[in-house]
Scaffold this active site. Structure first.
Site, mmCIF file in Angstrom:
data_model
loop_
_atom_site.group_PDB
_atom_site.id
_atom_site.type_symbol
_atom_site.label_atom_id
_atom_site.label_comp_id
_atom_site.label_asym_id
_atom_site.label_seq_id
_atom_site.Cartn_x
_atom_site.Cartn_y
_atom_site.Cartn_z
ATOM 1 N N ALA A 9 1.018 -6.516 51.528
ATOM 2 C CA ALA A 9 1.075 -5.362 51.867
ATOM 3 C C ALA A 9 0.502 -4.902 53.431
ATOM 4 O O ALA A 9 0.893 -4.031 54.028
ATOM 5 C CB ALA A 9 0.131 -4.135 51.079
ATOM 6 N N GLY A 11 1.366 -7.421 55.850
ATOM 7 C CA GLY A 11 2.273 -8.005 56.634
ATOM 8 C C GLY A 11 3.350 -6.963 57.089
ATOM 9 O O GLY A 11 3.483 -5.887 56.580
ATOM 10 N N MET A 13 6.879 -7.114 56.599
ATOM 11 C CA MET A 13 7.576 -6.665 55.477
ATOM 12 C C MET A 13 6.831 -6.020 54.737
ATOM 13 O O MET A 13 7.526 -4.741 54.069
ATOM 14 C CB MET A 13 8.226 -7.926 54.775
ATOM 15 N N GLY A 90 10.918 -10.866 47.414
ATOM 16 C CA GLY A 90 11.773 -11.082 48.648
ATOM 17 C C GLY A 90 11.254 -12.316 49.248
ATOM 18 O O GLY A 90 11.780 -12.927 50.166
ATOM 19 N N THR A 92 10.638 -16.273 50.026
ATOM 20 C CA THR A 92 11.747 -17.274 50.074
ATOM 21 C C THR A 92 11.026 -18.411 50.374
ATOM 22 O O THR A 92 9.876 -18.916 50.441
ATOM 23 C CB THR A 92 12.657 -17.361 51.457
ATOM 24 N N PRO A 117 17.199 -13.924 48.003
ATOM 25 C CA PRO A 117 17.011 -14.348 49.222
ATOM 26 C C PRO A 117 17.368 -13.574 50.336
ATOM 27 O O PRO A 117 16.513 -13.787 51.335
ATOM 28 C CB PRO A 117 17.734 -15.594 49.390
ATOM 29 N N PHE A 119 17.676 -9.056 50.977
ATOM 30 C CA PHE A 119 17.993 -7.759 50.417
ATOM 31 C C PHE A 119 18.996 -6.622 51.269
ATOM 32 O O PHE A 119 19.029 -5.644 50.874
ATOM 33 C CB PHE A 119 16.497 -6.875 50.141
ATOM 34 N N HIS A 146 16.559 -16.685 62.967
ATOM 35 C CA HIS A 146 15.584 -15.754 62.461
ATOM 36 C C HIS A 146 14.469 -15.862 63.392
ATOM 37 O O HIS A 146 14.536 -16.675 64.563
ATOM 38 C CB HIS A 146 15.048 -16.521 61.182
ATOM 39 N N LYS A 150 9.159 -17.464 61.039
ATOM 40 C CA LYS A 150 10.062 -17.911 59.815
ATOM 41 C C LYS A 150 9.449 -19.528 59.406
ATOM 42 O O LYS A 150 9.721 -20.117 60.372
ATOM 43 C CB LYS A 150 11.111 -17.528 59.448
#
Length: 259
Positions: A9, A11, A13, A90, A92, A117, A119, A146, A150
């Site tokens: 929560a 982070g 995303m 979500g 990966t 992978p 959304f 990206h 990542k």
């Protein structure tokens, strides 16, 4: 009202997911977990971020959403399966062995798991279009771009796209390259058919380009996510539908778009 808990929560995303759940009239954010941000408040609420998944149990959570890292997600999902909490994932980097384990865990749970992978609905449509076009071309390559945080490469979306393209046609031309001047210049080869090139760069979010070629022509398909909000319609769709999915593990947003 569906009661939602969010792993990761604190982070980027995770915070975006929290905000999207708070804005949804049929969903209620009841728990937030992130060991690195424990004790902080979820923006715009009085909800305190916890350091362990027990917060989800205390809040009688119906559905968890996980955007963390794969090592942490494995443990989070084992906990969800054991405590009958539906999981929307979500994160990966899962291996086939990981997915096999999740399938087995949730087949023996009262909850379901959904892993995607990507959304972004546009990205899912891009994968479909690439597979539909593949039989009409002899060559195809993928460039995925990206943000510089990542950690996995290629992306899960690019890998799934390559697998679908390779499965859609058996007529891929051989690579003509005989002299590789810089190691890795031709990218990673998937299923002996499709090459993927990964870019990691500041200023980007999530982007993918599929280039297909045959005699005298090329077809380029591209999807761009410029903001993490682009993933939220897909995430909320999964949160609303995960409880009605077949028992066990479901992979890919396609399953929800067709439902």
């Amino acid at each position: 009202m569906t009661r939602v808990g969010v792993f990761g929560a604190g982070g980027r995303m995770g915070a975006t997911v929290c905000a999207a759940v708070l804005d949804a009239p049929d969903l209620e954010l009841v728990a937030a977990v992130d060991p690195q941000h424990a004790g902080e408040r979820v923006a715009g609420t009085e909800l305190t971020i916890a350091d362990s998944p027990e917060a989800l149990e205390a809040a009688a959570t119906d559905v968890s959403v996980d955007f963390t890292v794969v090592a942490g997600a494995r443990e989070n999902l084992r906990w969800c399966a054991a405590h009958d909490v539906h999981a929307v994932v979500g994160t990966t980097g899962f291996t086939e062995d990981d997915l096999d384990e999740l399938s087995n865990l949730f087949e023996h749970s009262a909850a379901n798991a959904f892993v995607a992978p990507n959304f972004a609905i546009g990205a899912v449509l891009l994968m479909r279009f690439a597979a539909q076009a593949a039989p009409w071309f002899e060559t195809g390559e993928i460039i995925e771009l990206h943000h510089n945080k990542k950690v996995d490469a290629p992306s899960g979306t690019a890998m799934l796209t390559a697998h679908r393209m390779a499965a859609a046609s058996q007529q891929w031309a051989p690579d003509p390259t005989s002299d590789v001047v810089a190691e890795g210049a031709r990218g990673g080869l998937v299923d002996d058919a499709i090459r993927i090139h990964s870019v990691r760069m500041q200023g980007m979010v999530a982007h993918q380009e599929v280039i297909l070629g045959t005699t005298g022509e090329t077809l380029t398909l591209r999807h761009d996510s410029y903001d993490r909000s682009s993933f939220m319609p897909g995430v909320l769709l999964a949160v609303r539908k995960v409880g009605g999915l077949p028992n066990g593990l479901t992979v890919g947003l396609d399953a929800l778009l067709d439902a």
